[in-house]
Design an enzyme around this catalytic site. Structure first.
Site, PDB file in Angstrom:
ATOM      1  N   GLU A 363       4.865  71.594  48.038  1.00 43.52           N
ATOM      2  CA  GLU A 363       5.224  72.458  46.896  1.00 43.52           C
ATOM      3  C   GLU A 363       4.813  73.916  47.142  1.00 43.52           C
ATOM      4  OE1 GLU A 363       5.250  70.885  43.000  1.00 43.52           O
ATOM      5  OE2 GLU A 363       5.406  68.822  43.700  1.00 43.52           O
TER       6      GLU A 363
HETATM    7  N1  CAA Z   1      11.569  81.960  39.186  1.00 44.26           N
HETATM    8  C1  CAA Z   1      12.826  82.414  39.106  1.00 44.26           C
HETATM    9  N2  CAA Z   1      13.472  82.985  40.133  1.00 44.26           N
HETATM   10  C2  CAA Z   1      12.817  83.109  41.286  1.00 44.26           C
HETATM   11  C3  CAA Z   1      11.491  82.670  41.454  1.00 44.26           C
HETATM   12  C4  CAA Z   1      10.874  82.072  40.338  1.00 44.26           C
HETATM   13  N3  CAA Z   1       9.621  81.603  40.402  1.00 44.26           N
HETATM   14  N4  CAA Z   1      11.096  82.921  42.706  1.00 44.26           N
HETATM   15  C5  CAA Z   1      12.141  83.517  43.325  1.00 44.26           C
HETATM   16  N5  CAA Z   1      13.172  83.622  42.461  1.00 44.26           N
HETATM   17  C6  CAA Z   1      14.490  84.200  42.698  1.00 44.26           C
HETATM   18  C7  CAA Z   1      14.383  85.693  43.016  1.00 44.26           C
HETATM   19  O1  CAA Z   1      14.354  86.476  41.845  1.00 44.26           O
HETATM   20  C8  CAA Z   1      15.675  85.916  43.805  1.00 44.26           C
HETATM   21  O2  CAA Z   1      16.776  85.997  42.952  1.00 44.26           O
HETATM   22  P1  CAA Z   1      17.579  87.409  42.748  1.00 44.26           P
HETATM   23  O3  CAA Z   1      18.079  87.783  44.108  1.00 44.26           O
HETATM   24  O4  CAA Z   1      18.638  87.072  41.774  1.00 44.26           O
HETATM   25  O5  CAA Z   1      16.550  88.371  42.229  1.00 44.26           O
HETATM   26  C9  CAA Z   1      15.826  84.602  44.557  1.00 44.26           C
HETATM   27  O6  CAA Z   1      15.082  83.628  43.847  1.00 44.26           O
HETATM   28  C10 CAA Z   1      15.358  84.672  45.992  1.00 44.26           C
HETATM   29  O7  CAA Z   1      13.998  85.050  45.933  1.00 44.26           O
HETATM   30  P2  CAA Z   1      13.282  85.811  47.130  1.00 44.26           P
HETATM   31  O8  CAA Z   1      14.108  86.979  47.554  1.00 44.26           O
HETATM   32  O9  CAA Z   1      11.882  86.061  46.697  1.00 44.26           O
HETATM   33  O10 CAA Z   1      13.384  84.703  48.267  1.00 44.26           O
HETATM   34  P3  CAA Z   1      12.563  84.509  49.603  1.00 44.26           P
HETATM   35  O11 CAA Z   1      13.483  84.053  50.654  1.00 44.26           O
HETATM   36  O12 CAA Z   1      11.734  85.737  49.879  1.00 44.26           O
HETATM   37  O13 CAA Z   1      11.615  83.254  49.268  1.00 44.26           O
HETATM   38  C11 CAA Z   1       9.761  82.060  48.405  1.00 44.26           C
HETATM   39  C12 CAA Z   1      10.786  83.175  48.194  1.00 44.26           C
HETATM   40  C13 CAA Z   1       8.803  82.211  47.246  1.00 44.26           C
HETATM   41  C14 CAA Z   1       9.001  82.232  49.700  1.00 44.26           C
HETATM   42  C15 CAA Z   1      10.490  80.701  48.376  1.00 44.26           C
HETATM   43  O14 CAA Z   1      11.340  80.539  49.476  1.00 44.26           O
HETATM   44  C16 CAA Z   1       9.544  79.539  48.303  1.00 44.26           C
HETATM   45  O15 CAA Z   1       8.976  79.226  47.249  1.00 44.26           O
HETATM   46  N6  CAA Z   1       9.345  78.801  49.448  1.00 44.26           N
HETATM   47  C17 CAA Z   1       8.544  77.579  49.444  1.00 44.26           C
HETATM   48  C18 CAA Z   1       9.383  76.385  49.133  1.00 44.26           C
HETATM   49  C19 CAA Z   1       8.562  75.225  48.662  1.00 44.26           C
HETATM   50  O16 CAA Z   1       7.679  75.348  47.826  1.00 44.26           O
HETATM   51  N7  CAA Z   1       8.910  74.057  49.139  1.00 44.26           N
HETATM   52  C20 CAA Z   1       8.268  72.854  48.692  1.00 44.26           C
HETATM   53  C21 CAA Z   1       9.208  71.712  48.784  1.00 44.26           C
HETATM   54  S1  CAA Z   1       9.236  70.668  47.408  1.00 44.26           S
HETATM   55  C22 CAA Z   1       7.976  69.566  47.606  1.00 44.26           C
HETATM   56  O17 CAA Z   1       7.082  69.723  48.382  1.00 44.26           O
HETATM   57  C23 CAA Z   1       8.066  68.465  46.638  1.00 44.26           C
HETATM   58  C24 CAA Z   1       7.420  67.192  46.975  1.00 44.26           C
HETATM   59  O18 CAA Z   1       8.082  66.254  47.346  1.00 44.26           O
HETATM   60  C25 CAA Z   1       6.002  66.995  46.650  1.00 44.26           C
END
Ligand code: CAA
Length: 380
Positions: A363
Protein backbone atom coordinates in the site's frame (compact mmCIF):
# COMPACT_ATOMS: atom_id res chain seq x y z
CA UNK A 1 -6.59 16.27 20.26
CA UNK A 2 -8.63 14.04 22.57
CA UNK A 3 -8.37 10.29 21.90
CA UNK A 4 -10.53 9.21 24.85
CA UNK A 5 -12.40 6.19 23.55
CA UNK A 6 -16.18 6.05 23.82
CA UNK A 7 -17.99 3.20 25.59
CA UNK A 8 -18.84 1.75 22.18
CA UNK A 9 -15.24 1.96 20.97
CA UNK A 10 -13.99 0.29 24.14
CA UNK A 11 -16.49 -2.54 23.64
CA UNK A 12 -15.45 -3.05 20.04
CA UNK A 13 -11.79 -3.04 21.05
CA UNK A 14 -12.49 -5.67 23.73
CA UNK A 15 -14.48 -7.81 21.28
CA UNK A 16 -11.55 -7.78 18.85
CA UNK A 17 -9.09 -8.56 21.66
CA UNK A 18 -11.19 -11.52 22.82
CA UNK A 19 -11.64 -12.79 19.29
CA UNK A 20 -7.90 -12.58 18.62
CA UNK A 21 -7.05 -14.52 21.78
CA UNK A 22 -9.76 -17.14 21.44
CA UNK A 23 -9.96 -17.69 17.68
CA UNK A 24 -6.78 -16.39 16.04
CA UNK A 25 -4.09 -17.35 18.51
CA UNK A 26 -4.78 -21.12 18.46
CA UNK A 27 -3.31 -22.36 15.19
CA UNK A 28 -1.60 -19.13 14.17
CA UNK A 29 1.84 -20.79 14.10
CA UNK A 30 0.53 -23.72 12.04
CA UNK A 31 -1.29 -21.47 9.57
CA UNK A 32 1.88 -19.40 9.14
CA UNK A 33 3.97 -22.51 8.54
CA UNK A 34 1.51 -24.15 6.13
CA UNK A 35 0.52 -20.85 4.46
CA UNK A 36 -3.07 -21.71 5.32
CA UNK A 37 -5.77 -19.11 4.73
CA UNK A 38 -7.88 -18.55 7.91
CA UNK A 39 -11.18 -19.46 6.23
CA UNK A 40 -13.16 -20.21 9.41
CA UNK A 41 -11.82 -17.15 11.19
CA UNK A 42 -12.74 -14.87 8.26
CA UNK A 43 -16.29 -16.23 8.40
CA UNK A 44 -16.43 -15.48 12.14
CA UNK A 45 -15.04 -11.98 11.58
CA UNK A 46 -17.84 -11.44 9.07
CA UNK A 47 -20.38 -12.45 11.72
CA UNK A 48 -18.76 -10.04 14.19
CA UNK A 49 -19.09 -7.21 11.67
CA UNK A 50 -15.34 -6.80 11.12
CA UNK A 51 -15.44 -7.24 7.33
CA UNK A 52 -17.48 -4.11 6.58
CA UNK A 53 -16.90 -1.99 9.63
CA UNK A 54 -17.46 1.45 8.13
CA UNK A 55 -20.15 0.42 5.65
CA UNK A 56 -23.66 1.78 6.09
CA UNK A 57 -25.91 -0.81 7.82
CA UNK A 58 -28.28 -0.38 4.85
CA UNK A 59 -25.65 -2.35 2.88
CA UNK A 60 -24.94 -4.88 5.60
CA UNK A 61 -22.11 -3.00 7.28
CA UNK A 62 -21.47 -2.06 10.91
CA UNK A 63 -21.74 1.70 10.31
CA UNK A 64 -18.79 2.50 12.59
CA UNK A 65 -16.14 5.21 12.41
CA UNK A 66 -12.57 4.83 11.18
CA UNK A 67 -11.19 4.94 14.73
CA UNK A 68 -13.23 1.83 15.65
CA UNK A 69 -11.86 0.11 12.56
CA UNK A 70 -8.31 1.05 13.58
CA UNK A 71 -8.87 -0.33 17.09
CA UNK A 72 -9.99 -3.66 15.62
CA UNK A 73 -7.05 -3.74 13.19
CA UNK A 74 -4.65 -3.09 16.06
CA UNK A 75 -6.04 -5.90 18.22
CA UNK A 76 -6.18 -8.47 15.41
CA UNK A 77 -2.65 -7.58 14.29
CA UNK A 78 -1.20 -8.11 17.76
CA UNK A 79 -1.90 -11.79 17.23
CA UNK A 80 -2.32 -12.53 13.52
CA UNK A 81 -1.30 -10.03 10.84
CA UNK A 82 -2.32 -12.48 8.10
CA UNK A 83 -5.92 -12.29 9.28
CA UNK A 84 -5.78 -8.52 9.71
CA UNK A 85 -4.57 -7.81 6.17
CA UNK A 86 -7.58 -9.72 4.84
CA UNK A 87 -9.79 -7.45 6.98
CA UNK A 88 -7.89 -4.35 5.90
CA UNK A 89 -8.11 -5.00 2.16
CA UNK A 90 -11.79 -5.92 2.34
CA UNK A 91 -12.69 -2.86 4.43
CA UNK A 92 -10.44 -0.10 3.13
CA UNK A 93 -9.66 -1.00 -0.44
CA UNK A 94 -12.80 -2.77 -1.54
CA UNK A 95 -15.86 -1.85 0.57
CA UNK A 96 -14.88 1.80 1.02
CA UNK A 97 -14.22 2.33 -2.70
CA UNK A 98 -17.47 0.65 -3.72
CA UNK A 99 -19.55 2.50 -1.15
CA UNK A 100 -18.01 5.88 -1.97
CA UNK A 101 -17.88 5.68 -5.76
CA UNK A 102 -20.03 2.72 -6.82
CA UNK A 103 -23.49 2.94 -8.38
CA UNK A 104 -26.56 1.87 -6.44
CA UNK A 105 -26.71 -1.31 -8.57
CA UNK A 106 -23.05 -2.11 -7.80
CA UNK A 107 -23.65 -1.57 -4.10
CA UNK A 108 -26.74 -3.77 -4.09
CA UNK A 109 -25.00 -6.48 -6.05
CA UNK A 110 -21.60 -6.58 -4.36
CA UNK A 111 -21.27 -4.36 -1.30
CA UNK A 112 -23.87 -6.01 0.91
CA UNK A 113 -22.24 -9.42 0.51
CA UNK A 114 -18.71 -8.02 0.92
CA UNK A 115 -19.61 -6.08 4.06
CA UNK A 116 -20.96 -9.16 5.80
CA UNK A 117 -17.98 -11.29 4.81
CA UNK A 118 -20.17 -13.61 2.74
CA UNK A 119 -17.72 -12.91 -0.07
CA UNK A 120 -14.25 -11.33 -0.03
CA UNK A 121 -12.76 -8.64 -2.22
CA UNK A 122 -9.33 -7.91 -3.71
CA UNK A 123 -7.77 -4.67 -4.99
CA UNK A 124 -5.70 -5.08 -8.13
CA UNK A 125 -3.35 -2.23 -8.97
CA UNK A 126 0.20 -3.64 -8.88
CA UNK A 127 1.74 -5.21 -11.95
CA UNK A 128 5.08 -6.85 -12.75
CA UNK A 129 6.30 -3.45 -14.01
CA UNK A 130 4.01 -1.10 -12.09
CA UNK A 131 4.47 -1.31 -8.33
CA UNK A 132 5.41 2.07 -6.88
CA UNK A 133 5.09 3.64 -10.33
CA UNK A 134 1.37 3.05 -10.37
CA UNK A 135 0.52 5.18 -13.43
CA UNK A 136 2.53 2.81 -15.68
CA UNK A 137 -0.37 0.39 -16.09
CA UNK A 138 0.16 -2.24 -18.79
CA UNK A 139 -3.13 -4.03 -18.20
CA UNK A 140 -5.57 -2.80 -20.84
CA UNK A 141 -9.34 -2.39 -20.74
CA UNK A 142 -10.30 -1.62 -24.32
CA UNK A 143 -13.65 0.09 -24.81
CA UNK A 144 -15.85 -2.12 -26.99
CA UNK A 145 -19.09 -0.18 -26.67
CA UNK A 146 -21.16 -2.06 -24.13
CA UNK A 147 -18.17 -3.76 -22.48
CA UNK A 148 -14.42 -3.56 -21.87
CA UNK A 149 -12.01 -6.23 -23.08
CA UNK A 150 -9.54 -6.78 -20.27
CA UNK A 151 -6.01 -8.12 -20.87
CA UNK A 152 -2.93 -8.22 -18.67
CA UNK A 153 -1.34 -9.44 -15.47
CA UNK A 154 -1.62 -8.19 -11.89
CA UNK A 155 0.95 -9.03 -9.22
CA UNK A 156 1.09 -9.55 -5.43
CA UNK A 157 -2.67 -9.46 -5.03
CA UNK A 158 -3.83 -9.97 -1.44
CA UNK A 159 -6.83 -12.34 -1.24
CA UNK A 160 -5.80 -13.30 -4.79
CA UNK A 161 -7.34 -16.76 -4.73
CA UNK A 162 -9.88 -16.47 -1.95
CA UNK A 163 -11.61 -13.35 -3.27
CA UNK A 164 -14.82 -13.41 -5.26
CA UNK A 165 -14.81 -9.78 -6.39
CA UNK A 166 -11.77 -7.97 -7.79
CA UNK A 167 -11.42 -4.22 -8.34
CA UNK A 168 -9.05 -4.08 -11.31
CA UNK A 169 -7.25 -0.93 -12.45
CA UNK A 170 -6.49 -0.89 -16.19
CA UNK A 171 -5.53 1.45 -19.01
CA UNK A 172 -8.27 2.24 -21.51
CA UNK A 173 -6.75 5.16 -23.42
CA UNK A 174 -2.97 5.23 -23.34
CA UNK A 175 -2.86 8.70 -24.96
CA UNK A 176 -4.57 10.14 -21.90
CA UNK A 177 -1.98 8.58 -19.54
CA UNK A 178 -3.36 8.38 -15.97
CA UNK A 179 -6.55 10.15 -17.08
CA UNK A 180 -7.27 7.20 -19.38
CA UNK A 181 -7.29 4.59 -16.60
CA UNK A 182 -10.46 2.83 -15.38
CA UNK A 183 -11.41 0.75 -12.33
CA UNK A 184 -13.51 -2.31 -13.18
CA UNK A 185 -15.33 -4.85 -11.05
CA UNK A 186 -14.31 -8.34 -12.15
CA UNK A 187 -15.93 -11.47 -10.78
CA UNK A 188 -14.18 -14.76 -10.21
CA UNK A 189 -15.36 -17.18 -12.87
CA UNK A 190 -15.49 -14.62 -15.70
CA UNK A 191 -14.19 -16.33 -18.83
CA UNK A 192 -10.49 -15.63 -19.42
CA UNK A 193 -9.75 -14.71 -15.79
CA UNK A 194 -7.20 -17.01 -14.16
CA UNK A 195 -5.56 -16.95 -10.74
CA UNK A 196 -1.80 -17.49 -11.00
CA UNK A 197 0.54 -19.27 -8.58
CA UNK A 198 0.60 -18.43 -4.88
CA UNK A 199 3.59 -16.44 -3.63
CA UNK A 200 5.77 -18.13 -0.97
CA UNK A 201 6.29 -15.19 1.37
CA UNK A 202 8.55 -14.11 4.26
CA UNK A 203 5.59 -12.97 6.36
CA UNK A 204 1.80 -12.71 6.50
CA UNK A 205 1.95 -16.26 5.20
CA UNK A 206 -1.63 -17.08 6.20
CA UNK A 207 -2.94 -14.56 3.67
CA UNK A 208 -2.94 -15.62 0.04
CA UNK A 209 -1.01 -13.52 -2.43
CA UNK A 210 -1.26 -14.35 -6.13
CA UNK A 211 -0.69 -13.01 -9.58
CA UNK A 212 -3.81 -12.74 -11.75
CA UNK A 213 -4.09 -13.14 -15.52
CA UNK A 214 -6.75 -11.59 -17.70
CA UNK A 215 -7.09 -12.90 -21.25
CA UNK A 216 -9.84 -11.20 -23.25
CA UNK A 217 -12.11 -10.97 -20.22
CA UNK A 218 -15.43 -9.34 -21.17
CA UNK A 219 -16.33 -6.86 -18.42
CA UNK A 220 -19.73 -5.16 -18.81
CA UNK A 221 -19.70 -1.35 -18.86
CA UNK A 222 -21.94 -1.26 -15.79
CA UNK A 223 -18.98 -2.74 -13.86
CA UNK A 224 -16.89 0.42 -14.26
CA UNK A 225 -16.53 2.43 -11.05
CA UNK A 226 -17.06 6.15 -11.55
CA UNK A 227 -16.79 8.15 -14.75
CA UNK A 228 -14.63 7.10 -17.69
CA UNK A 229 -10.99 7.84 -16.77
CA UNK A 230 -11.59 7.99 -13.01
CA UNK A 231 -9.67 4.77 -12.30
CA UNK A 232 -6.34 6.26 -11.21
CA UNK A 233 -7.92 8.82 -8.88
CA UNK A 234 -10.09 6.01 -7.55
CA UNK A 235 -6.97 3.98 -6.77
CA UNK A 236 -5.19 6.91 -5.11
CA UNK A 237 -8.18 7.94 -2.99
CA UNK A 238 -8.80 4.37 -1.94
CA UNK A 239 -5.16 3.79 -1.06
CA UNK A 240 -5.05 6.98 1.01
CA UNK A 241 -7.58 5.38 3.37
CA UNK A 242 -6.03 1.93 3.04
CA UNK A 243 -2.78 3.28 4.42
CA UNK A 244 -4.52 4.06 7.71
CA UNK A 245 -5.53 0.39 7.97
CA UNK A 246 -1.97 -0.77 7.31
CA UNK A 247 -0.63 1.79 9.79
CA UNK A 248 -2.98 0.26 12.38
CA UNK A 249 -1.74 -3.18 11.41
CA UNK A 250 1.87 -2.08 11.93
CA UNK A 251 0.92 -0.54 15.28
CA UNK A 252 -0.71 -3.80 16.34
CA UNK A 253 2.30 -5.89 15.30
CA UNK A 254 4.58 -3.58 17.31
CA UNK A 255 2.29 -3.59 20.34
CA UNK A 256 1.90 -7.37 20.20
CA UNK A 257 5.66 -7.89 20.13
CA UNK A 258 6.18 -5.37 22.94
CA UNK A 259 3.58 -7.03 25.18
CA UNK A 260 5.21 -10.43 24.68
CA UNK A 261 8.70 -9.04 25.33
CA UNK A 262 7.59 -7.22 28.49
CA UNK A 263 5.90 -10.34 29.87
CA UNK A 264 8.92 -12.49 29.02
CA UNK A 265 11.33 -10.03 30.63
CA UNK A 266 9.45 -10.28 33.93
CA UNK A 267 9.60 -14.09 33.89
CA UNK A 268 13.00 -14.92 32.48
CA UNK A 269 15.86 -14.83 34.95
CA UNK A 270 19.56 -14.19 34.27
CA UNK A 271 22.36 -13.27 36.64
CA UNK A 272 20.09 -13.99 39.60
CA UNK A 273 17.17 -11.71 38.72
CA UNK A 274 14.40 -11.16 36.16
CA UNK A 275 15.94 -9.71 33.02
CA UNK A 276 13.59 -6.68 33.25
CA UNK A 277 15.72 -5.63 36.23
CA UNK A 278 18.72 -5.22 33.96
CA UNK A 279 18.92 -1.74 32.55
CA UNK A 280 19.93 -3.13 29.13
CA UNK A 281 16.47 -4.71 28.87
CA UNK A 282 14.47 -2.08 30.76
CA UNK A 283 15.76 0.68 28.45
CA UNK A 284 14.78 -1.34 25.39
CA UNK A 285 11.26 -1.62 26.81
CA UNK A 286 11.19 2.11 27.54
CA UNK A 287 12.11 2.90 23.93
CA UNK A 288 9.59 0.42 22.55
CA UNK A 289 6.75 1.78 24.69
CA UNK A 290 7.54 5.38 23.76
CA UNK A 291 7.72 4.65 20.04
CA UNK A 292 4.48 2.66 20.11
CA UNK A 293 2.65 5.47 21.91
CA UNK A 294 3.92 7.98 19.34
CA UNK A 295 2.84 5.69 16.49
CA UNK A 296 -0.56 5.23 18.14
CA UNK A 297 -1.15 9.00 18.24
CA UNK A 298 -0.33 9.30 14.54
CA UNK A 299 -2.59 6.39 13.60
CA UNK A 300 -5.54 7.60 15.69
CA UNK A 301 -5.05 11.15 14.37
CA UNK A 302 -5.22 9.87 10.78
CA UNK A 303 -8.39 7.91 11.59
CA UNK A 304 -9.96 11.02 13.15
CA UNK A 305 -8.92 13.11 10.13
CA UNK A 306 -10.70 10.64 7.86
CA UNK A 307 -13.83 10.79 9.99
CA UNK A 308 -13.71 14.61 10.14
CA UNK A 309 -12.89 15.24 6.46
CA UNK A 310 -9.36 16.32 7.32
CA UNK A 311 -6.26 15.86 5.12
CA UNK A 312 -5.86 12.16 5.73
CA UNK A 313 -3.65 11.74 2.63
CA UNK A 314 -0.96 13.44 4.72
CA UNK A 315 -1.75 12.05 8.18
CA UNK A 316 -2.36 8.52 6.82
CA UNK A 317 0.99 8.55 5.00
CA UNK A 318 2.79 9.82 8.12
CA UNK A 319 1.06 7.20 10.27
CA UNK A 320 2.00 4.39 7.90
CA UNK A 321 5.59 5.60 7.48
CA UNK A 322 6.20 5.87 11.21
CA UNK A 323 4.14 2.92 12.50
CA UNK A 324 5.75 0.53 10.01
CA UNK A 325 9.23 1.70 11.06
CA UNK A 326 8.26 1.20 14.71
CA UNK A 327 6.87 -2.25 13.87
CA UNK A 328 10.18 -3.26 12.31
CA UNK A 329 12.37 -1.86 15.09
CA UNK A 330 10.17 -3.08 17.92
CA UNK A 331 9.85 -6.63 16.63
CA UNK A 332 13.62 -6.89 16.15
CA UNK A 333 14.10 -5.78 19.78
CA UNK A 334 11.38 -8.18 20.97
CA UNK A 335 13.31 -11.05 19.39
CA UNK A 336 16.50 -9.76 21.02
CA UNK A 337 14.88 -9.60 24.47
CA UNK A 338 13.72 -13.20 24.03
CA UNK A 339 17.29 -14.27 23.18
CA UNK A 340 17.50 -17.80 21.82
CA UNK A 341 13.80 -18.34 22.47
CA UNK A 342 13.04 -15.38 20.24
CA UNK A 343 14.48 -17.31 17.33
CA UNK A 344 12.06 -20.16 17.95
CA UNK A 345 8.58 -20.17 16.45
CA UNK A 346 6.75 -21.08 19.69
CA UNK A 347 7.39 -17.62 21.15
CA UNK A 348 5.61 -15.73 18.31
CA UNK A 349 8.00 -12.78 18.11
CA UNK A 350 9.96 -14.12 15.13
CA UNK A 351 6.68 -14.33 13.17
CA UNK A 352 5.76 -10.78 14.17
CA UNK A 353 9.21 -9.65 13.00
CA UNK A 354 8.70 -11.34 9.63
CA UNK A 355 5.16 -9.91 9.37
CA UNK A 356 6.35 -6.39 10.20
CA UNK A 357 8.48 -6.06 7.06
CA UNK A 358 5.59 -5.96 4.59
CA UNK A 359 4.06 -2.93 6.34
CA UNK A 360 7.01 -0.92 4.98
CA UNK A 361 6.26 -2.16 1.48
CA UNK A 362 2.59 -2.70 0.60
CA UNK A 363 0.00 0.00 0.00
CA UNK A 364 2.91 2.26 -0.84
CA UNK A 365 6.50 1.72 0.30
CA UNK A 366 8.03 3.98 2.96
CA UNK A 367 9.72 5.86 0.12
CA UNK A 368 6.33 6.45 -1.55
CA UNK A 369 4.92 7.71 1.77
CA UNK A 370 7.77 10.24 1.86
CA UNK A 371 6.79 11.41 -1.64
CA UNK A 372 3.17 11.84 -0.52
CA UNK A 373 4.19 13.63 2.70
CA UNK A 374 6.76 15.93 1.12
CA UNK A 375 4.45 16.92 -1.75
CA UNK A 376 1.67 17.64 0.71
CA UNK A 377 3.71 19.77 3.12
CA UNK A 378 5.44 21.67 0.32
CA UNK A 379 2.05 22.54 -1.19
CA UNK A 380 0.89 24.10 2.09
N1 CAA B 1 -6.20 11.59 -4.16
C1 CAA B 1 -6.69 12.02 -5.33
N2 CAA B 1 -5.95 12.16 -6.43
C2 CAA B 1 -4.65 11.86 -6.35
C3 CAA B 1 -4.05 11.40 -5.16
C4 CAA B 1 -4.90 11.27 -4.04
N3 CAA B 1 -4.42 10.83 -2.86
N4 CAA B 1 -2.76 11.18 -5.38
C5 CAA B 1 -2.52 11.49 -6.67
N5 CAA B 1 -3.67 11.89 -7.25
C6 CAA B 1 -3.89 12.32 -8.63
C7 CAA B 1 -3.09 13.59 -8.94
O1 CAA B 1 -3.80 14.75 -8.56
C8 CAA B 1 -2.95 13.49 -10.46
O2 CAA B 1 -4.13 13.86 -11.10
P1 CAA B 1 -4.21 15.23 -11.98
O3 CAA B 1 -3.19 15.07 -13.06
O4 CAA B 1 -5.61 15.27 -12.46
O5 CAA B 1 -3.86 16.34 -11.02
C9 CAA B 1 -2.82 11.98 -10.67
O6 CAA B 1 -3.39 11.35 -9.53
C10 CAA B 1 -1.40 11.52 -10.86
O7 CAA B 1 -0.70 11.92 -9.69
P2 CAA B 1 0.86 12.19 -9.69
O8 CAA B 1 1.22 13.11 -10.82
O9 CAA B 1 1.22 12.60 -8.31
O10 CAA B 1 1.40 10.74 -10.06
P3 CAA B 1 2.82 10.08 -9.85
O11 CAA B 1 3.13 9.25 -11.02
O12 CAA B 1 3.82 11.13 -9.44
O13 CAA B 1 2.56 9.05 -8.63
C11 CAA B 1 2.30 8.29 -6.41
C12 CAA B 1 2.02 9.39 -7.43
C13 CAA B 1 1.82 8.87 -5.10
C14 CAA B 1 3.78 7.98 -6.30
C15 CAA B 1 1.51 7.03 -6.80
O14 CAA B 1 1.98 6.46 -7.99
C16 CAA B 1 1.50 5.99 -5.72
O15 CAA B 1 0.78 6.10 -4.71
N6 CAA B 1 2.30 4.88 -5.88
C17 CAA B 1 2.27 3.76 -4.95
C18 CAA B 1 1.24 2.75 -5.35
C19 CAA B 1 0.85 1.86 -4.21
O16 CAA B 1 0.59 2.30 -3.10
N7 CAA B 1 0.71 0.60 -4.51
C20 CAA B 1 0.24 -0.34 -3.53
C21 CAA B 1 -0.48 -1.45 -4.20
S1 CAA B 1 -1.98 -1.91 -3.46
C22 CAA B 1 -1.60 -2.99 -2.22
O17 CAA B 1 -0.50 -3.12 -1.78
C23 CAA B 1 -2.80 -3.66 -1.70
C24 CAA B 1 -2.64 -4.95 -1.04
O18 CAA B 1 -2.93 -5.97 -1.61
C25 CAA B 1 -2.33 -4.99 0.40
Amino acid sequence: MDFTLSEEQLMIQQAARDFAQQELLPGVIERDEAQKFPTDQVKMMGELGFMGMMVDPAYGGSGLDTLSYVLVMEELSKVDASASVIVSVNNSLVCWGLETYGTEEQKQKYLSRLATGEIIGAFCLSEPEAGSDATSQKTTAIDKGDHYLLNGTKNWITNGNSADVYLVIAQTDVKKAHKGINALIVEKGMKGFEVGPKENKLGIRGSDTHSLNFNDVVVPKENRIGEDGFGFKFAMKTLAGGRIGIAAQALGIAAGAYELAKKYSKERKAFGTEISNHQAIAFKLADMHTQIEAARFLVYKAACDKDNDGNYDLSGAMAKLYASQVAMETTVEAVQIHGGNGFVKDYHVERLMRDAKITQIYEGTSEIQKIVISRSILKQ
